[in-house]
Design an enzyme around this catalytic site. Structure first.
Site, PDB file in Angstrom:
ATOM      1  CE  LYS A  75      18.028  54.553  20.134  1.00  0.00           C
ATOM      2  NZ  LYS A  75      17.343  53.318  20.071  1.00  0.00           N
ATOM      3  CB  THR A  76      16.871  57.714  13.810  1.00  0.00           C
ATOM      4  OG1 THR A  76      18.100  57.072  14.123  1.00  0.00           O
ATOM      5  CG2 THR A  76      17.412  58.457  12.435  1.00  0.00           C
ATOM      6  CG  ASP A 120      22.514  56.102  15.701  1.00  0.00           C
ATOM      7  OD1 ASP A 120      22.055  56.115  17.113  1.00  0.00           O
ATOM      8  OD2 ASP A 120      22.254  55.673  14.950  1.00  0.00           O
ATOM      9  CB  THR A 169      20.940  50.721  22.137  1.00  0.00           C
ATOM     10  OG1 THR A 169      22.629  50.343  21.878  1.00  0.00           O
ATOM     11  CG2 THR A 169      20.523  51.200  20.898  1.00  0.00           C
ATOM     12  NE  ARG A 228      15.230  50.075  13.043  1.00  0.00           N
ATOM     13  CZ  ARG A 228      16.120  50.319  14.062  1.00  0.00           C
ATOM     14  NH1 ARG A 228      17.014  49.504  14.450  1.00  0.00           N
ATOM     15  NH2 ARG A 228      16.478  51.728  14.090  1.00  0.00           N
TER      16      ARG A 228
END
Length: 355
Positions: A75-76, A120, A169, A228
């Site tokens: 997402k980032t 975020d 999330t 990740r």
């Protein structure tokens, strides 16, 4: 020549000389910078590419974008790509950091036209800040209240057109009025093993790691469908190979490294296995409350509920029921036990069976 790096492919192995740059600088390059560099998420890439191309043709900032999905899916990275594709600066903050309307007003008043504001964990923003954000997203203005009580005055403050990119999330925790103000919502999905293998291979090249194709696939298969985690495991395998295997990551080296770091063939780590072991051995397969399960493994309830359970449920090892957590036949098999006749789901086939 200095600063250049030669690469070659030998017998299915990507061979790259040792890195000369600082690892932190190299690892910062692991994030894709354009949509074309993104691996996987084809539908989101196509939709987002169309949105950004139309905005560039109009010469206007793109609609506000909401990125939803589990942690670690990019997402980032997507927010950074939006700013890069639009050739505009990105301002980054997070929901927990904005606890007052004044915090939100200060951030919004500092934006320039066309800026991308990345927020975020947007679901953790305070209610007062949310309400100020409504007007800013829709009308590009906020009302700053000066004074208190009957003498308070609302001063309208114009904001240059900007694009908000929110990441969450837990999209279900966002209020309806906030969700409706986003022009585009993207749901990021978990990655398959082939996509993660490509990501691991690319990251290995950027980190100057010599890795076998089989080793890359092995790391990818234990990464829970999450880039990740794949990159994190690759760095730990790299460390193992550097110290104990001459710097070359083969399948055998990857197996030994991941065994040392307690990540098994299915991607379960120490906490996951502890939860399954307690559920089957101490509680007979359940049902058992999550608080009791957390005490049994020596962790906080939130850790078990938010860290271990999502993957165990998604992988078919654990089920959430109104009476508590229940082990599936796959869980019994994974801990090396036979499911008792009266255990929950004992009369059902293994969730991983092909039949």
């Amino acid at each position: 020549m200095p600063g250049q790096r030669a690469e070659s492919i030998e017998e299915g192995r990507l061979v790259v000389p040792e890195a000369t740059a600082d690892d932190q600088i190299v690892e910062a390059a692991l994030r894709p910078r354009t949509l074309d560099e993104v691996i996987g998420q084809e539908r989101v890439r196509e939709q987002l590419g169309l949105l950004l191309a139309a905005a560039r043709q109009r010469g206007r900032p793109p609609d506000h974008v909401l990125l939803a999905g589990p942690p670690g899916l990019g997402k980032t990275t997507m927010a950074m790509i939006i700013a890069n594709e639009m050739a505009t600066p990105m301002r980054l903050t997070s929901g927990p950091a904005i606890q007052h309307a004044g915090d939100m007003a200060a951030i919004l008043s500092g934006l320039a036209e066309g800026d991308v504001l990345f927020l975020d964990e947007i679901h953790r923003m305070s209610r007062a800040a949310e309400e100020m954000l409504y007007m800013a997203m829709e009308d590009f203005r906020v009302d700053v209240v000066v004074g208190k009580g009957p003498g308070a005055t609302a001063i309208p403050l114009e904001i240059p057109p900007f694009s908000l990119v929110g990441a969450t999330t837990r999209a279900g925790l966002l209020p309806g009025p906030l969700r409706d103000r986003f022009g585009f919502t993207a749901h990021l999905e978990f990655y398959d093993t082939d996509e993660l293998t490509t990501i691991v291979t690319r990251s290995a090249r950027l980190l100057a790691v010599s890795i076998d194709a089989e080793a890359a696939t092995e790391i990818a298969s234990r990464s829970r469908g999450t880039p990740r985690i794949a990159n994190r495991l690759l760095r730990r395998v790299r460390d193992f190979a550097q110290v104990r295997a001459g710097g070359v990551v083969t399948l055998a080296v990857a197996d030994r490294a991941l065994e040392l770091f307690e990540v098994d063939k299915q991607g379960l780590d120490r906490l996951d296995r502890a939860v399954l072991d307690a559920l089957c051995r101490r509680f007979g397969g359940g049902p058992v409350g999550v608080s009791s399960l957390a005490v049994a493994v020596g962790e906080e309830r939130e850790t078990v509920e938010e860290v271990a359970e999502p993957f165990l449920v998604r992988s078919g090892y654990l089920a959430r029921t109104p009476r508590g957590r229940v082990a599936t036949p796959s869980a019994w098999q994974h801990v090396g036990l036979t499911s008792p006749p009266r255990a929950p789901f004992a009369d059902q086939p293994d969730l991983f069976d092909d039949a």
